[in-house]
Design a protein around this motif. Structure first.
Motif, PDB file in Angstrom:
ATOM      1  N   GLY A  16       3.580  -9.477  -1.750  1.00 22.29           N
ATOM      2  CA  GLY A  16       3.231  -8.195  -2.626  1.00 22.29           C
ATOM      3  C   GLY A  16       3.194  -8.427  -4.083  1.00 22.29           C
ATOM      4  N   ILE A  17       2.510  -9.032  -4.924  1.00 25.60           N
ATOM      5  CA  ILE A  17       2.497  -8.634  -6.476  1.00 25.60           C
ATOM      6  C   ILE A  17       1.232  -8.632  -6.773  1.00 25.60           C
ATOM      7  CG2 ILE A  17       3.292 -10.236  -9.065  1.00 25.60           C
ATOM      8  CD1 ILE A  17       5.090  -9.874  -6.827  1.00 25.60           C
ATOM      9  N   VAL A  18       1.902  -6.520  -7.716  1.00 21.80           N
ATOM     10  CA  VAL A  18       0.524  -6.690  -8.315  1.00 21.80           C
ATOM     11  C   VAL A  18       0.995  -7.256 -10.193  1.00 21.80           C
ATOM     12  CG1 VAL A  18      -1.288  -4.623  -9.160  1.00 21.80           C
ATOM     13  CG2 VAL A  18      -0.402  -4.671  -7.208  1.00 21.80           C
ATOM     14  N   ALA A  68      -4.944  -1.736  -6.307  1.00 32.09           N
ATOM     15  CA  ALA A  68      -4.567  -3.494  -5.468  1.00 32.09           C
ATOM     16  C   ALA A  68      -3.836  -3.835  -4.364  1.00 32.09           C
ATOM     17  CB  ALA A  68      -3.710  -3.644  -6.795  1.00 32.09           C
ATOM     18  N   VAL A  69      -2.636  -2.713  -4.461  1.00 32.56           N
ATOM     19  CA  VAL A  69      -1.820  -2.487  -2.932  1.00 32.56           C
ATOM     20  C   VAL A  69      -2.588  -3.179  -1.895  1.00 32.56           C
ATOM     21  CG1 VAL A  69       0.089  -1.246  -1.399  1.00 32.56           C
ATOM     22  CG2 VAL A  69      -0.090  -1.592  -3.873  1.00 32.56           C
ATOM     23  N   ARG A  70      -4.222  -1.762  -1.417  1.00 31.47           N
ATOM     24  CA  ARG A  70      -5.013  -1.955  -0.404  1.00 31.47           C
ATOM     25  C   ARG A  70      -5.536  -3.473   0.080  1.00 31.47           C
ATOM     26  NH1 ARG A  70      -7.538   4.017  -2.127  1.00 31.47           N
ATOM     27  NH2 ARG A  70      -5.719   5.348  -1.144  1.00 31.47           N
ATOM     28  N   ALA A  71      -5.557  -4.354  -1.386  1.00 33.51           N
ATOM     29  CA  ALA A  71      -6.141  -5.156  -1.228  1.00 33.51           C
ATOM     30  C   ALA A  71      -4.818  -6.097  -0.448  1.00 33.51           C
ATOM     31  CB  ALA A  71      -6.713  -6.269  -2.404  1.00 33.51           C
ATOM     32  N   LEU A  72      -3.572  -5.776  -1.373  1.00 34.28           N
ATOM     33  CA  LEU A  72      -2.862  -6.956  -0.744  1.00 34.28           C
ATOM     34  C   LEU A  72      -2.842  -6.711   0.361  1.00 34.28           C
ATOM     35  CD1 LEU A  72      -0.533  -6.898  -4.082  1.00 34.28           C
ATOM     36  CD2 LEU A  72      -1.838  -8.827  -2.444  1.00 34.28           C
ATOM     37  N   SER A  73      -3.075  -6.283   0.985  1.00 32.05           N
ATOM     38  CA  SER A  73      -2.917  -5.743   2.594  1.00 32.05           C
ATOM     39  C   SER A  73      -3.210  -5.951   3.455  1.00 32.05           C
ATOM     40  CB  SER A  73      -2.898  -3.417   3.336  1.00 32.05           C
ATOM     41  OG  SER A  73      -2.054  -3.147   1.893  1.00 32.05           O
ATOM     42  N   ALA A  74      -4.222  -7.049   3.510  1.00 30.96           N
ATOM     43  CA  ALA A  74      -5.142  -7.675   3.965  1.00 30.96           C
ATOM     44  C   ALA A  74      -4.177  -8.901   3.799  1.00 30.96           C
ATOM     45  CB  ALA A  74      -6.646  -8.565   3.549  1.00 30.96           C
ATOM     46  N   VAL A  75      -2.878  -9.241   3.718  1.00 27.62           N
ATOM     47  CA  VAL A  75      -2.320 -10.405   4.553  1.00 27.62           C
ATOM     48  C   VAL A  75      -1.251  -9.862   4.187  1.00 27.62           C
ATOM     49  CG1 VAL A  75      -3.667 -12.145   2.588  1.00 27.62           C
ATOM     50  CG2 VAL A  75      -1.447 -10.986   1.414  1.00 27.62           C
ATOM     51  N   TYR A  82       5.591  -3.995  -8.365  1.00 27.11           N
ATOM     52  CA  TYR A  82       4.276  -4.156  -9.589  1.00 27.11           C
ATOM     53  C   TYR A  82       4.626  -4.656 -10.640  1.00 27.11           C
ATOM     54  CZ  TYR A  82       1.120  -1.997 -13.406  1.00 27.11           C
ATOM     55  OH  TYR A  82       1.230  -1.952 -14.071  1.00 27.11           O
ATOM     56  N   ALA A  83       4.193  -5.712 -10.885  1.00 24.82           N
ATOM     57  CA  ALA A  83       5.179  -6.814 -12.210  1.00 24.82           C
ATOM     58  C   ALA A  83       4.790  -6.318 -13.500  1.00 24.82           C
ATOM     59  CB  ALA A  83       5.340  -8.150 -11.307  1.00 24.82           C
ATOM     60  N   ALA A 102       3.474   5.572  -4.544  1.00 23.29           N
ATOM     61  CA  ALA A 102       1.934   5.862  -4.353  1.00 23.29           C
ATOM     62  C   ALA A 102       1.927   4.978  -4.220  1.00 23.29           C
ATOM     63  CB  ALA A 102       0.988   6.227  -5.846  1.00 23.29           C
ATOM     64  N   MET A 103       2.673   3.469  -4.405  1.00 24.88           N
ATOM     65  CA  MET A 103       2.534   2.166  -3.917  1.00 24.88           C
ATOM     66  C   MET A 103       2.215   2.591  -2.328  1.00 24.88           C
ATOM     67  SD  MET A 103       3.226   0.000  -7.359  1.00 24.88           S
ATOM     68  CE  MET A 103       3.162  -1.499  -6.496  1.00 24.88           C
ATOM     69  N   SER A 104       3.799   2.375  -2.344  1.00 22.54           N
ATOM     70  CA  SER A 104       4.509   2.746  -0.648  1.00 22.54           C
ATOM     71  C   SER A 104       3.166   3.363  -0.289  1.00 22.54           C
ATOM     72  CB  SER A 104       5.559   3.351  -0.997  1.00 22.54           C
ATOM     73  OG  SER A 104       5.902   2.883   0.338  1.00 22.54           O
ATOM     74  N   ARG A 105       2.510   4.525  -0.507  1.00 20.93           N
ATOM     75  CA  ARG A 105       1.730   5.428   0.487  1.00 20.93           C
ATOM     76  C   ARG A 105       0.532   4.561   0.922  1.00 20.93           C
ATOM     77  NH1 ARG A 105       3.375   9.421  -2.895  1.00 20.93           N
ATOM     78  NH2 ARG A 105       1.288   9.165  -4.501  1.00 20.93           N
ATOM     79  N   ALA A 106       0.047   3.909  -0.425  1.00 24.24           N
ATOM     80  CA  ALA A 106      -1.274   3.194   0.065  1.00 24.24           C
ATOM     81  C   ALA A 106      -1.239   1.318   0.872  1.00 24.24           C
ATOM     82  CB  ALA A 106      -1.648   2.702  -1.444  1.00 24.24           C
ATOM     83  N   GLY A 107      -0.126   0.879   0.656  1.00 25.54           N
ATOM     84  CA  GLY A 107       0.115   0.359   1.739  1.00 25.54           C
ATOM     85  C   GLY A 107       1.087   0.062   2.680  1.00 25.54           C
ATOM     86  N   GLU A 108       1.879   1.114   2.643  1.00 28.79           N
ATOM     87  CA  GLU A 108       2.455   1.755   3.910  1.00 28.79           C
ATOM     88  C   GLU A 108       3.618   0.199   4.043  1.00 28.79           C
ATOM     89  OE1 GLU A 108       0.204   2.352   7.393  1.00 28.79           O
ATOM     90  OE2 GLU A 108      -0.193   4.351   7.106  1.00 28.79           O
ATOM     91  N   MET A 109       4.200   0.479   3.344  1.00 30.35           N
ATOM     92  CA  MET A 109       5.313  -0.694   2.898  1.00 30.35           C
ATOM     93  C   MET A 109       6.341   0.078   1.943  1.00 30.35           C
ATOM     94  SD  MET A 109       3.407  -3.844   1.496  1.00 30.35           S
ATOM     95  CE  MET A 109       2.119  -3.497   2.215  1.00 30.35           C
TER      96      MET A 109
END
Length: 296
Positions: A16-18, A68-75, A82-83, A102-109
């Protein structure tokens, strides 16, 4: 042609790329990615602010990144990056680590940022003295230097353009000019900042000319993201990606691969064989196109 017997497309690993809203170099990111990996790119919301420290802070707010990360989590990517260089160094080392967390918590990755990836790459290469090239204003470039100093790096040369918009339009030729200007102090490596600055094609040539590793924002971002999932970035003869390149021209600036014995100068018999000052085309010009990559 009947392809039903194949059983479907080759399974893909996901990254995933934000990216900031004005990111224009999606295709450049793909050039470092192996065939069995897919990039899933999303952008931060548009804000009517020119490239500046203010913009860097706006596009890196935790709420923006987590959405943004939560949206990416769908795939279901395996890692998210974060680019954005300025957005990830503007808060210093503490701010960068907080963004990644924060990004890791949001996406659990696993999550990373461009500026965090840069420090990982510099440590990988054993670099302590670095030159920087940026398209930014002086204030944003100063902030990058402060971040690098906090990370234990000495910035011993720099060149910047002072741009506040449309950075993707900068030509290779201009970046090459700045690279030579910034490295007059003989650093261990060169970093070309900003994920919106085209760099893929120039890295091998600059490493040959400058006799040192050359890193760029997009390169370190993809390199770090892929290694988090056990994959390797691809690219032509780049010191960060290829141990053989570390024993070639990039090693001649004093950063050889410690795991390998010394090697003779690379490109023996070529234009780069003996004298670094000859590392140009026979016409006397650096062989890069005048036109930049990216959309018009």
């Amino acid at each position: 042609m009947d392809v039903s017997f194949v059983g479907g497309p080759t399974p893909q690993r996901g990254v995933g790329i934000v990216a900031p809203f004005d990111f224009a170099l999606d295709r450049e990111l793909w050039r470092w990615v192996p065939d069995d990996v897919s990039l899933h790119v999303t952008r931060t919301p548009f804000v009517p602010v020119e490239v500046s420290l203010d913009l860097a802070r706006l596009v890196s707010e935790h709420e923006t990144l987590t959405e943004a990360v939560r949206a990416l989590s769908a795939v279901s990517p395996e890692v998210v990056a974060y680019a954005c260089t300025s957005g990830s160094f503007v808060g210093g080392g503490v701010g960068e680590r907080a963004m990644a967390a924060a990004m890791s918590r949001a996406g659990e990755m696993p999550a990373l940022t461009t500026s965090g990836a840069l420090l990982h790459a510099l440590h990988e290469l054993g670099v302590r003295r670095i030159a920087v090239v940026t398209p930014y204003t002086k204030s944003v470039t100063d902030s990058l230097e402060e971040y690098l100093a906090e990370g234990g790096m000495e910035v011993c040369g720099r060149s910047y353009l002072g741009l506040t918009r449309e950075i993707w339009r900068v030509s290779y030729r201009e970046v090459v000019r700045m690279a030579h200007e910034a490295t007059e102090g003989s650093p261990d490596a060169l970093f070309i900042s900003c994920t919106n600055l085209p760099t893929f094609d120039m890295i091998p040539q600059l490493e040959a000319e400058l006799r040192m590793p050359v890193l760029s924002a997009n390169q370190v971002t993809i390199w770090d993201a892929l290694r988090r999932i056990g994959k390797e970035a691809v690219g032509p003869y780049q010191a960060l990606l290829d141990p053989a390149a570390r024993r070639g021209p990039a090693a001649m600036g004093g950063v050889p691969d410690p795991a390998q014995p010394p090697a003779p100068p690379a490109f023996a018999g070529s234009a780069f064989a003996a004298d670094p000052d000859t590392a140009v085309s026979e016409a006397g010009e650096t062989p890069f196109p005048d036109e930049p990559l990216g959309p018009a």
